[in-house]
Design a protein around this motif. Sequence first.
Motif: not given
Length: 964
Positions: A444-466
């Motif tokens: 369950a923890d790994q699935e949560l981490i993967r979900s957060e990583n997918r969201l972070r990948s989307v955010l990291d691809s943005l040129p903005d600083i958040i």
Amino acid sequence: MTSRKKNRTDSYRREAKMFWWLSIGAILFTVTLAFFFYRSLSKNLIENRKVFLNKQVELAANEVQRTFNNLNEDLIFYANNQERLLPSEANGMKSTVDETRVRRLLNNYINLIDTLFIEKGDLRKIYQVSDANYFTVTETATAIGDRDCRYCFRVKSDKGTVTLLVKLKLGKYFSRQLVNYYLGPNTNKLVFLDGGFYQLIDDSLRDPVLLEKGLQEAMVREIEGGLRGEYEGALLESGRSEGQESLLIQYPFNLFRLELEKPIAFVFTQNKSSVVSGVFGNYFHLFLSLLALLLLVVFFLARFFKITSESNYLLEKKSRDLDQLLRQQTMLLQQSRGFIYYQDKDLRLYQVSDNIKEVLGYSPKEFQTFALEDWVSDKSDSFILTKKEAIERKDDFYYFEAHSNRKQGVSIRVKIFEKLFFESDGKFAGAVGICTDINDKYIADQELIRSENRLRSVLDSLPDIIFIYNNKGDFLDYYVQQEELLLQPPQKTLGKNMSELFSGEAGERAMRAFNKAVVTGKMQTEELDILLDIGRRYFEIRFFKLDEKRMISVARDITGHKLWERGLREAKEAAELANREKSNFLANMSHEIRTPLNGLLGITGLLYNTSLSEEQQELLSIIGDSGESLLHIVNDILDYSKIEAGKMELSPVLFKLRPEMERIINIFTGMAREKSLHINLSIDDSLPDAIVLDKEKLAQIFFNIIGNAVKYSLKGGEITVFLKGEKLFSSNLILHCAVKDNGVGIDREKLPELVKPFTQASAASNGEYKGTGLGLAIANKLIELMGGVLQIESELGEGATFSFTLITNIEGEENESNGAIQAEKEVVDFEKVAGDFPLKILIVEDNDINLKFMVMLLEQLGYEPDVAMNGVDAIKCVEEEQYHLIFMDNQMPGMNGMDATKVIRTLANGKAVIIVGLSASVFKEDVELALSNGMNDYLTKPVKIQQIIDTIKKYSRANIDAPK
């Protein structure tokens, strides 16, 4: 049962006997250890006391030497200061001294100086300050050289005219100085002086202190050798041959300029027995306390042995209860999918709970055969390494997570928790641990981490600083792609407040926008200018709510956009700066050309008043016209700058066209003769005799176009200047102009380049066709300014035709300057000027040619002018003479004309004098500056003779007679 009880009693007696022997041995060992510890402590205290006394005596000696050095420097400074004559002494009065400085000197060294003798010329005075700060002065007839005292030193000034003699209060000074150093009880402070050791009592040196004979000889020997030292010996009391053992520390030093037979030394002493006496009592009580504590421990241990024997029975009972408890724990582990295991000191399993089968599928016996590295399947090396490191650190607990293989071959995630045990000597004794199946939670923890990583990948691809904050502005999380765009690494900002990172105006604006977004709930946008390690960057930052408890900011780097804006602004500023620099260059160039032109045209004007043949008159006319032509070229260049800046103004006047065109063509007579050229002038009969135009601008146009035709015409060629008119309405006229030559011609492709500045259509390598390439560009600009268009028709080898049209009219008033050139050629009646207008004139000029011209001109006018080569000389002349008129050059070495004018206006002879500036600068700003600095008028070089005469007439005052 009785036999077992008897055996237990015998065992207890043996253990008790051994215990008492061990207790006695421990007490003896403690006493011995206490004795050696006391000896070591006493020795250490004595050494520490020696170090303290050494430091204190060195500080005291150095302070005394520093004070004497300061006194010597102050006395030398005072003596040299008194060499300078006071106003009364300069008038021949009796010598005096600065008693204020004497009082300050005596107050600064009140504890050291007893009496100050001052001898200055015939003055001899004695100064003293009492303890009550009462200042006394006594005059004496006895010279300082005749005085002799024990603790004195003399100081003379550099010239030897002032002598100071200082009598010192060494006893009082040493006493007051050493009182600042507190050494504690049972100590003494001695001074070695004149071969004896003295104790300071009541600000004086009392009877010498006696030391052991060998000790005193050793100390005196080392003090005289300049060596510091520490000793142990006795200070002898009066009338006794023995004294208390003491520590003695001495530090020798010499006092500057004080001539003594032997050096001086400070000696600090400490009663040796008193160093450890206070410690002995405390240590003895501590020892008794420890001994009592040891006896108490022995008592309690005896009680412990008794209680232990009685507790053995209870221990067996508790063991049975513990087994029951373990069985209950095993049931709990089965519910939590875990098992218990035990390891020995070699990390071998020697017991495993039965519920291992439910977790890993192995029986306890099978699992006990596993090596340590067989437990986990993915991190075996790390598991072994970290566990051994925990044992080496002697940690109480050990924790590890990894995958472990079940017997069926399936891998599951397990959590290992162990309690580590160590023997009294620190050796590892074993461990008990719990291994728990956490596979479901891990998935369950790994699935949560993967979900957060997918969201972070989307955010990291943005040129903005958040960044994410709480409502107080504390950083909670971040999404950053380029860390170099941050003030700090994002990891270090977590937990900090926004106000800690941002400072200055940018920080205030950011916090203001953040707080407004928190209160209103609406997005706030702000532009921030932030200095980073990579340079200054500009950001557009937006603050808005993420939820009720959190805020979010999105910042975008807009430095490129800002730099683009700044680039446009800087380009505009650079263009303006370049234009100013060009104007400065043109001004300097104008000055450099106009200065020699002033001499050329001036001397030419003077030649007109001499006897000349007709041919000489013609040649002189050509020289004058050529000089005027060169002057017009200089004006052309300045005019081109004015045209580009939009500051060129037209000055239309009514003038006769044919004489003006003949004068222009006549200028090129010399060049035409060299190339055997014929220059023809054709003016249509339809043109009136006089027209209204800017005559100077029209001349500039024809100078440039005809000059270009002469330059590119072949030898023996022909140049024709055509002018015709077309009347428009009643008084308006369209003037058609053309200049045709049969020279080398111009390539059609290069025709558009001709009107560009600094461009030539034919750049011959042999230098046949020379020029700046600016003439046609100036002509084109002037034609456009006057409402026309320049047209060029040409082919290679067939010559060229330059034509243009101008709009003019035939009504206007004739300009007074029309006859200026002719007037200069007329003979002026020089003799009548000085007689009619008597003036005292000063010429200020640094250029030899211009100076000769001005002197010759004024002498021919009947004046005898004075001459100054620069502004400084001009000021001296005005201070000595009263002048009516000054011709002041502007640019001169040493002091320019502007500065000289300012100074002259402050002089008595310079308030009413007329000052006329002479300068090669023609800019309006320079003229206004000259007038604002006090000049009455301003003439630009080259100066014409008539201008000088008109200036003399203009500023001559009939009610003032010329100086005799």
